[in-house]
Structures are given as structure tokens and as C-alpha cells.
Design an enzyme around this catalytic site. Structure first.
Site, short mmCIF file in Angstrom:
data_model
loop_
_atom_site.label_atom_id
_atom_site.label_comp_id
_atom_site.label_asym_id
_atom_site.label_seq_id
_atom_site.Cartn_x
_atom_site.Cartn_y
_atom_site.Cartn_z
N TYR A 65 0.89 -1.09 0.14
CA TYR A 65 0.06 0.20 -0.06
C TYR A 65 0.80 1.23 0.02
O TYR A 65 0.25 2.26 -0.09
CB TYR A 65 -0.95 0.15 1.14
CG TYR A 65 -0.29 -0.32 2.48
CD1 TYR A 65 0.57 0.79 3.01
CD2 TYR A 65 -0.61 -1.61 3.23
CE1 TYR A 65 1.17 0.45 4.29
CE2 TYR A 65 -0.16 -1.70 4.33
CZ TYR A 65 1.06 -0.73 4.99
OH TYR A 65 1.52 -0.92 6.25
N LYS A 117 -11.39 3.22 12.51
CA LYS A 117 -11.29 1.78 13.36
C LYS A 117 -12.83 1.49 13.22
O LYS A 117 -13.56 2.23 13.97
CB LYS A 117 -10.76 1.93 14.29
CG LYS A 117 -9.32 2.17 14.37
CD LYS A 117 -8.42 1.29 13.60
CE LYS A 117 -8.10 -0.14 14.24
NZ LYS A 117 -7.14 -0.21 15.36
N CYS A 150 -0.97 4.56 48.45
CA CYS A 150 -0.17 3.74 47.48
C CYS A 150 -0.04 2.41 47.88
O CYS A 150 0.21 1.94 48.83
CB CYS A 150 1.34 4.29 47.27
SG CYS A 150 2.24 3.62 46.18
N CYS A 190 3.94 1.60 48.30
CA CYS A 190 4.71 2.14 49.45
C CYS A 190 4.11 2.76 50.61
O CYS A 190 4.29 2.96 51.66
CB CYS A 190 5.75 3.21 48.79
SG CYS A 190 4.87 4.60 48.35
#
Length: 664
Positions: A221, A308, A402, A405
Site C-alpha cells: 500500500y 477503526k 499507594c 509504599c
């Protein structure tokens, strides 16, 4: 007739019959006659190895074993396409185009083949190489395997250029795919999931004779050549057909976006009638001159858009929600699903994006949810089936700390995502920054992958990317899956990265919002790291395309004492913290403060080189004319509306000769 003449004649006839059968779908001899002719050729070539030709039709049966596929640089980058999913997206795209180019715009509409991208290079009419897309800049050489695909011409016909590239898609037609699966089921093996993945995997098989057994096809293409002798995309497709390439006849030249939409609607309804899978339509500005004027963003051509088709949807149960921490500290909620097949793959996880999306969908653990592949790649939850919700289900409470942590999360006003502020103490952020630092578009460190980075951090050998430059071979060899040679390659790769140019180092250090393009603009403007580090927000905002958010992020990065210490170490280790002298030698401030519009076709210089000259000399390239425009550099075929606007605003219009004189 001599043996050599006989061999050459047989090759010529077999090339022609291959073309008739696999490209034109119009065979003129029987399969038996073809096979006998090929058998005769093979015997003659065995008896006379002095007449060997790597592009002989006999080579299509496959013979080579490839243990490792060499990675090579693309001569011309293979960009990805921007995606659209609605009429509004296409209309917005058209409006952007009309602001940047003059005159009527025609479009070439092509089907978006669902396979594996390939770049073929031909020299003197013979197939020279076949390289996968890879990351767009580098790909894997799969020439031996691609030679087995019958619709890829080994020798061309007609008025082809001496050397050119042509791009397309390796696909597996549905009939062949279904037959392969019937055979696998018959012998008790798992069937292949979808044609696209099977086609892609076929290109990396080590034994080319196995590739030859698969009914792969190649649809082309796009031609890349300096002397193509046509000036538009639609004509180039016909050129490719004339030379012997398989180019689907479904491509269509149209005159408006309305006609583009008609083409999309037509194929959305009829895509299942095709012998291969498509997942959308590609729309390209037809004129090469207009394509040249529109140019590229950092990732995609401005002159092309992929539309799409609506993604496939399925329903399944949401079992739990987990939270991932990115390299910038951004928290991404992830839905863990009851496994379900979607678009040919088994989906177990899907993105939930952020707290607002969770609240908007009112998605809860235990819900039956609808999942689709956004852009056919990343699964996402789009809705909840409320009719199946449990009576006592509880609303989802977004986490406050978190998950890695334990730090309390923050959310800045205007931001969609929550962030962990523990920049230097949260392991996923540390690992993520180092993984970004070593990536191909950044420092491109050979021998060092994402898993190895995680291992090095977990073993306590590194805690930031500057630590990489103190690693020794002795530290690495004892690690899991590390041998003497791989450790040596890793150390060599780290050492070689010291030659990476400054703009990529700037991208690699991971300043939030500073991507490849912004890093290049900052590097070009400030010339070295020290000048960027000392710039204030207002100064940063004066750089082309740097806004408040980016300027604040850059300032915040260089105000952090820990970051400055890491940068100081990198500088000490010999990384490039300023533009190379060769680059600096070509840069001046002669056009500083000027905004220049480039329009038309030029004779002595390419449009891209002209734009680079403007930027290298301190000017800004603008796509549209305004009262702030300093000059319009005009070539032939400058659009009448641009000329009219320039004259109305009293903007001086100069040709390429006068522009070059400005720089002398």
C-alpha cells in the site's frame, strides 16, 4: 539453447506464472504443469550451482534456518497512524488539513488489513530485504521467510526505480487460516487464535521451509522512493500493480469527506465478505505535494488517518480491582476479569483508567461488565449490566494510599489521576524511570531489558539510572539468567550509551510531559542541560510549543535536589549534556523571534530541510499565516488562499533563493 539460457527462461516463465496465480488470481497453466516446470528448474540448479540466484522461484520452498533475526535501522521511519472512531473525528481531521493546505483535497481510501507490517526493499528490480516494523525506527530482517510468500515478487516488471521501499501487510487469508486450524485439531493440537497473530508469528519462525507451508499473503500500500514519477497515492498504487505487486483493487479515489464516509459505511457492512480480515479503513490525502506540506507529528503522518470499525464487545464478571503505579507515580486501576475470549485473544484484565471513570460507570466488584478492545489493542470496560448486579453490592471506594509504599495519594486540581508523591522511595516509580531511561527511543542500552532492571533494583545493585554506570561485570554475572557473555554485553551496552545525543538524554531522564518532540525543542533552544536547569517558567514558556504545564514540570524537576545530584553523576560519567559541536555549528540566532510559513514545492531544497534550516537558525515554523508571521517562503504551487491572506496582512512572500540569502 545453453543450460544457463534454459535456467533463465524457466525462471522467467515461473515468475510470470506465480504472478498470474497469486497476484492476478488468473492461472494460465495447471498446478501439475507448474510443479513439473519448477521440478525441472530445481534439478538444473542442483546440477549447475554456478548459476545460483537467491531470487530464483526455486528459493520459495524455503531452506534457510535463522537462529536470530538481525535488527536493522529503517531507511525511512515507519510511522504509526492516528486513529479515529467517529464521523466527528474525521471532520476534525479534515478541518485541520484545510487550515494547513490550499486548494481542493482528494483522498485515497484503502482497507486496513489486519496483519503484520512489512517493509520490502528492491534494488535493480530484485528483492533485496524484508524487515518488520519493529518500533518504527528499527525492525527485524525476515527476508529468508518473506521470500517463501508467493505473492511477494522476487523480480519486478516495468519502469521501477533502481532502488525503492514498498510497505504492506503480511496477512493470513481466512480460508488458509481455517484449514491450518482444522489440521491442528485433527492431530490434537490447540488451534491458532486469530489470523493476525499467526501471520506475525510465522515471520519469526526459524525454519523458512515451515513458513513456506503456511498460506501467507502480502498486500502492498505505500511506496517510498526519490524518483517515483507519479505525484499522488492513488497513481502509486497502480504503479505497484504494474511492477508485479499485489495491491487490492478495493482502494478508491474520492473528492470529499462525505465520499470517505460512504466508503467506510460500505465496507463496514461488507468486510466479512472479504477473503481476509480488516479492522477499518485508512484515509490518505492523495496529493504527495499536500502530504509533504502537512508533514508529520512525532508519532504519525498528519496526512493520514485510520478509521477503526466498532470494536467487538463481550460480557464477563469483574472479580477484583487492583492498582498499578507508573513511573511518574500515576495510579491506574485495573479490572481483574473472569477470562473471556475477545477479538481472538483471552482477556483477563482491562483498564479502568481513573477514579472518575469508576464513578461514572458505577462499576463494582462482582458486576457483570461489558468489555471491548479500545482501538483493538487495550481492553477496557465500557458499561455495567445492572440487571445482573447483586442486591447487596457496595460502591467501589478508590484507594487513599499507594499500594506499593503506603504513601497517601494526591490528586492535583484539573488532573484525572491520583499520584503517589514518594518520588524517590516508591519502587515501581524507581523501576519505571530506569526502564524508560534504557528504552530504545531514549538511551537504547543493548543487553538491558525491563526484567533485568527489576532484578537489579530488587538485588539492591541500583536505585536510580545513574547507578547503571557504576555496575561491574562481577556484580552482574551471579544474577539469575545471567551468563558471562550476557553480563559483558550489558556492560558494553551501558558504555556505548554515553554516545547518545543530548536531546535523547534529555528525553531519557523522564521529566513529566517531556516527550521526544518537546525534548528536541528544549535541546535546540537551550543548547545544554545547564541552561535548561536555570531557566524560569516564563523563559521556558517562550520556547515553541512549551506551555504552562510543561514549563512547571521542567522547573519542578530541576528544583529537586535529588534530581540534580543524579544529573551531576550522569555528567561525570560522560553522558552528553549539550548539543554536539557539529549540530551547534549549523545553528544561529539569525531568525530568532521570527515565525515563518512554508508553502508550495521547492527545487533546490526539500521542504523538510527548509524547515530544519528555519529551526536551526532560531526561527519557528508555523503552519498557518497570521499577523505574527514574519515571512512566507513560497515554492511553486503555493495555494491561492494563502497568497491572498499573506498579501492582505502585508506579509512578505519570498522564494527559496531569497530565504537562503537571509542566512548568508
Amino acid at each position: 539453447m545453453s543450460v544457463e539460457e534454459t535456467i533463465l527462461k524457466l525462471r522467467e516463465e515461473l515468475h510470470k506464472h506465480n504472478y498470474n496465480y497469486y497476484v492476478l488470481d488468473n492461472p494460465v497453466i495447471s498446478d501439475f504443469e507448474f510443479d513439473k516446470m519448477l521440478e525441472t528448474l530445481q534439478k538444473l540448479e542442483e546440477q549447475h550451482p554456478e548459476f545460483f540466484d537467491p531470487n530464483s522461484p526455486s528459493q520459495r520452498v524455503g531452506s534457510g534456518i535463522t537462529k536470530t533475526f538481525e535488527t536493522v535501522m529503517h531507511k525511512n521511519r515507519m510511522y504509526s497512524l492516528s486513529n479515529s472512531y467517529s464521523t466527528e473525528d474525521l471532520l476534525d481531521w479534515e478541518n485541520r488539513i484545510k487550515k494547513m493546505v490550499d486548494g481542493h483535497v482528494q483522498y485515497t481510501c484503502e482497507l486496513k488489513y489486519d496483519g503484520a507490517s512489512i517493509n520490502l526493499t528492491y534494488k535493480n528490480g530484485l528483492l533485496h530485504s524484508a524487515v518488520t516494523r519493529g518500533d518504527g525506527e528499527k525492525g527485524d530482517d525476515v527476508t529468508t521467510n518473506v521470500k517463501t510468500i508467493k505473492s511477494v515478487p522476487l523480480k519486478l516488471n516495468g519502469d521501477y526505480p533502481d532502488e525503492f521501499e514498498i510497505r504492506g501487510e503480511i496477512i493470513l487469508p481466512l480460508e488458509g487460516f481455517n484449514k491450518m486450524n482444522e489440521e491442528r485439531i485433527e492431530i490434537g493440537e490447540e488451534p491458532y487464535r486469530n489470523p493476525r497473530n499467526t501471520a506475525s508469528g510465522s515471520l519469526k519462525l526459524q525454519d523458512s521451509s515451515e513458513v513456506a507451508k503456511r498460506p501467507l499473503d502480502c498486500l502492498l500500500y505505500s511506496i517510498k522512493s526519490d524518483n517515483l514519477n507519479v505525484d499522488n497515492q492513488f497513481a502509486s498504487l497502480q504503479k505497484a500493480r504494474d511492477w508485479g505487486f499485489k495491491v487490492p483493487i478495493e482502494a478508491k479515489l474520492v473528492n470529499s469527506i462525505d465520499e470517505v464516509l460512504d466508503y467506510i459505511n460500505y465496507w463496514d457492512k461488507r468486510r466479512h465478505d472479504l477473503p481476509y480480515e480488516i479492522d477499518g479503513v485508512v484515509i490518505k490525502v492523495n496529493s504527495f505535494a499536500q502530504q509533504d506540506e502537512l508533514g508529520f507529528t512525532a508519532k504519525s503522518p498528519r496526512w493520514a488517518m485510520a478509521y477503526k470499525f466498532q470494536a467487538e464487545q463481550v460480557s464477563t464478571v469483574l472479580n477484583s480491582i487492583s492498582y498499578q503505579v507508573g513511573r511518574t507515580g500515576a495510579i491506574t486501576p485495573v479490572a481483574n476479569l473472569e477470562p473471556v475470549e475477545l477479538a481472538g485473544t483471552i482477556v483477563k484484565r482491562a483498564s479502568l483508567h481513573n477514579a472518575d471513570i469508576i464513578a461514572k460507570l458505577d462499576v463494582r466488584v462482582g458486576d457483570t461488565v461489558f468489555v471491548e478492545k479500545g482501538g483493538e489493542i487495550i481492553p477496557k470496560i465500557i458499561a455495567v449490566d445492572f440487571s445482573k448486579r447483586y442486591e447487596h453490592s457496595q460502591p467501589t471506594q478508590y484507594i487513599a494510599n499507594c499500594p506499593e509504599c503506603g504513601s497517601e495519594l494526591i490528586r492535583t486540581q484539573g488532573e484525572a489521576q491520583h499520584y503517589c508523591p514518594n518520588y524517590n522511595g516508591c519502587k515501581p516509580q524507581i523501576v519505571g524511570r530506569i526502564q524508560h531511561f534504557i528504552s530504545r527511543k531514549a538511551m537504547d542500552i543493548d543487553g538491558l531489558g525491563s526484567e533485568t532492571v527489576t532484578l537489579l533494583v530488587n538485588e539492591g545493585l541500583i536505585s536510580n539510572y545513574s547507578d547503571l554506570y557504576e555496575l561491574s561485570k562481577e556484580q552482574i554475572v551471579p544474577l539469575e539468567r545471567m551468563a558471562d557473555k550476557s553480563a559483558e554485553n550489558l556492560i558494553n551496552g551501558i558504555e556505548a550509551s554515553k554516545q547518545i545525543p543530548f536531546e535523547r538524554v534529555l528525553y531519557a531522564i523522564g521529566i513529566r510531559y517531556v516527550g521526544e518532540t518537546v525534548a528536541k525543542k528544549l535541546a535546540r533552544h537551550y543548547k545544554n542541560m545547564e541552561h535548561i536547569a536555570s531557566a524560569n517558567i516564563e523563559e521556558l514558556k517562550s520556547v515553541d510549543e512549551i506551555g504552562e504545564k510543561i514549563a512547571e514540570s521542567v522547573k519542578l524537576f530541576f528544583d529537586d535536589e535529588a534530581n540534580l545530584k543524579i544529573l551531576e553523576r550522569l555528567k561525570r560519567f560522560g553522558l552528553k549534556f549539550e548539543l554536539d559541536e557539529a549540530v551547534l555549528a549549523n545553528q544561529t540566532d539569525k531568525l530568532k523571534g521570527m515565525s515563518i510559513v512554508v508553502s508550495g514545492v521547492f527545487e533546490s531544497i526539500s521542504r523538510n530541510d527548509l524547515k530544519k534550516l528555519i529551526e536551526d537558525n532560531g526561527g519557528k515554523v508555523s503552519s498557518s499565516i497570521s499577523s505574527k508571521t514574519s515571512y512566507v517562503v513560497a515554492g511553486t504551487d503555493m495555494g491561492p488562499s494563502k497568497r491572498e491572506k499573506a498579501e492582505k496582512l502585508n506579509i512578505e512572500i519570498i522564494d527559496e533563493v531569497k530565504f537562503l540569502q537571509l542566512l548568508e
